[in-house]
Design an enzyme around this catalytic site. Structure first.
Site, short mmCIF file in Angstrom:
data_model
loop_
_atom_site.label_atom_id
_atom_site.label_comp_id
_atom_site.label_asym_id
_atom_site.label_seq_id
_atom_site.Cartn_x
_atom_site.Cartn_y
_atom_site.Cartn_z
N THR A 36 0.87 -1.18 0.00
CA THR A 36 0.00 0.00 0.00
C THR A 36 0.91 1.23 0.00
OG1 THR A 36 0.01 0.24 2.41
CG2 THR A 36 -1.68 -1.22 1.45
N THR A 125 -2.20 -3.39 19.30
CA THR A 125 -1.83 -2.06 19.79
C THR A 125 -2.46 -1.77 21.15
OG1 THR A 125 -2.25 0.29 19.37
CG2 THR A 125 -3.74 -1.23 18.32
N GLU A 127 -3.83 0.84 21.73
CA GLU A 127 -4.99 1.70 21.46
C GLU A 127 -6.32 0.95 21.63
OE1 GLU A 127 -4.61 4.45 18.18
OE2 GLU A 127 -2.43 4.39 18.34
N TYR A 153 -9.61 3.10 13.54
CA TYR A 153 -8.40 2.26 13.54
C TYR A 153 -8.38 1.32 14.74
CZ TYR A 153 -3.59 0.97 14.75
OH TYR A 153 -2.48 0.27 15.14
N PRO A 208 3.11 20.89 12.81
CA PRO A 208 1.69 20.97 13.19
C PRO A 208 1.34 20.10 14.39
CG PRO A 208 1.95 19.52 11.30
CD PRO A 208 3.33 20.00 11.65
#
Ligand code: NAD
Ligand code: TYD
Length: 342
Positions: A36, A125, A127, A153, A208
């Site tokens: 990808t 993960t 997360e 995700y 940023p």
């Protein structure tokens, strides 16, 4: 021993391929990766001619291709790194996350059932646990922390974890899962915080920072993560989850300031931009289980790891400059155009 490493052309997967080929000269490592935007074949160039290495360009969601590969290679183990991995992209377009992260995992495990396997390892993960509040520094993620996700995700990764545990319970598949914190190091795709800030700072571009930059991540040097997976697939218990990380917590703004300092760039490059939707506040791992059972602890201190990482990005400009000058440029302009300065 033959190991299929999926997602081996990405950040952590490539580091794992190098680690395994170096450490086990008699192992065969087969990398399955559909390349990808995040997969980079040039990363694997140093091992392309190694007779113990094979690269196969197919998707883990392609059942026929995966079964064919299993038939050819008869792998002893599969380590699944292949995933869509960027939270911001999942907020823009969740669908491919569901396809690769959930369906791809199921296809790989179906192949393991059909052809037999000694170990299927899922790279997950922290997360999946959601986030911790900033005012409770005494709290950490353990393997018992409930799954409680925030982003498309992390939800797709959590779904995959549940499926992995279900295949163990239902079909007796010999699985293991590792849930690690944020990795950093060589070959990290420059859409993620640390390499993005290094690349922007080197080009004197704005840095940023989402919101106030007070979100905390528990940074893990990628080599330490590879060593943990190596230990788990060889000595970890089947059916178990192991958290990987620990005690390298930093706020985003601290990270960006460290990068400015190391590169001799002014902090005036820092711009605060619109926050990420659903932004998790703090991740922090309790690594007691993997330490007690397998003797693992992170070896690289952040101060040393970040120096090594910056040195790598300075010495390998061609690798990331090629990425940021290509198709990725369109992504950057699109994603950061709507993040107004605050
Ligand atoms: P990455 O985005 O750098 O690389 C992903 C790789 O997977 C790429 O090479 C890509 O081409 C490949 N891939 C994507 N879809 C595929 C498909 N359908 N079939 C075959 N290959 C496909 O990701 P990373 O940062 O190296 O993460 C690797 C794994 O570790 C992921 O599962 C991720 O969820 C997990 N993880 C990453 C971090 C981190 O800090 N980077 C932290 C915790 C867990
Ligand atoms: P990221 O590297 O995307 O990893 P993750 O979201 O999986 O933790 O982001 C790390 C932290 O940095 C996260 O709190 C979001 C923040 N961040 C920024 O402030 N600016 C950026 O440009 C990026 C990419 C991330």
């Amino acid at each position: 021993m033959t190991i299929i490493v999926t997602g081996g052309a990405g950040f952590i997967g490539s580091n794992f391929v190098f680690h395994m080929l170096n450490k086990y000269p008699d192992y065969r490592i087969v990398c399955l990766d559909c390349l990808t935007y995040a997969g980079n074949l040039s990363t694997l160039e140093p091992v392309m001619d190694n007779p113990n290495f094979r690269f196969v360009k197919e998707s883990i969601t392609d059942r026929e291709a995966v079964y064919k590969l299993f038939e050819e290679e008869k792998p002893d183990m599969v380590v699944n790194f292949a995933a869509e991995s960027h939270v911001d992209r999942s907020i823009e377009n969740p669908e491919v996350f569901l396809d690769t992260n959930i369906k791809g995992t199921a296809v790989l495990m179906d192949a393991c059932r059909k052809y037999g396997i000694k170990r299927y390892h899922q790279v997950s993960t922290d997360e999946v646990y959601g986030d911790l509040p900033l005012d409770r520094p005494d709290l950490f993620f353990t393997e018992e922390t409930p799954i409680h996700t925030s982003s498309p995700y992390s939800s797709s990764k959590a779904a995959a974890d549940l499926l992995v545990l279900a295949y163990h319970r239902t079909y007796g598949l010999p699985v293991s899962i590792s849930r690690c914190s944020n990795n950093y190091g060589p070959y990290h795709f420059p859409e993620k915080l640390i390499p993005l800030m290094i690349a922007n700072a080197l080009n004197d571009k704005p840095l940023p920072v989402y919101g106030e930059g007070l979100n905390v991540r528990d940074w893990l040097y990628v080599e330490d993560h590879c060593k943990a997976i190596d230990l788990i697939i060889h000595n970890g218990r089947v059916g178990e989850v192991y958290n990987v990380g620990g005690h390298n917590e930093k706020t985003n703004i601290e990270i960006v300031k460290i990068i400015c300092k190391e590169l001799g760039k002014p902090e005036s490059l820092i711009t605060h931009v619109a926050d990420r939707k659903g932004h998790d506040m703090r991740y922090a791992i309790d690594p007691t289980k993997i330490h007690n059972e397998l003797g693992w602890l992170p070896e690289t201190k952040f101060e040393d790891g970040i120096k090594k990482t910056i040195k790598w990005y300075l010495e390998n400009k061609e690798w990331w400059e090629t990425i940021i000058s290509g198709e990725y440029q369109n992504y950057y302009e699109k994603m950061y155009a709507h993040r107004e300065e605050i």
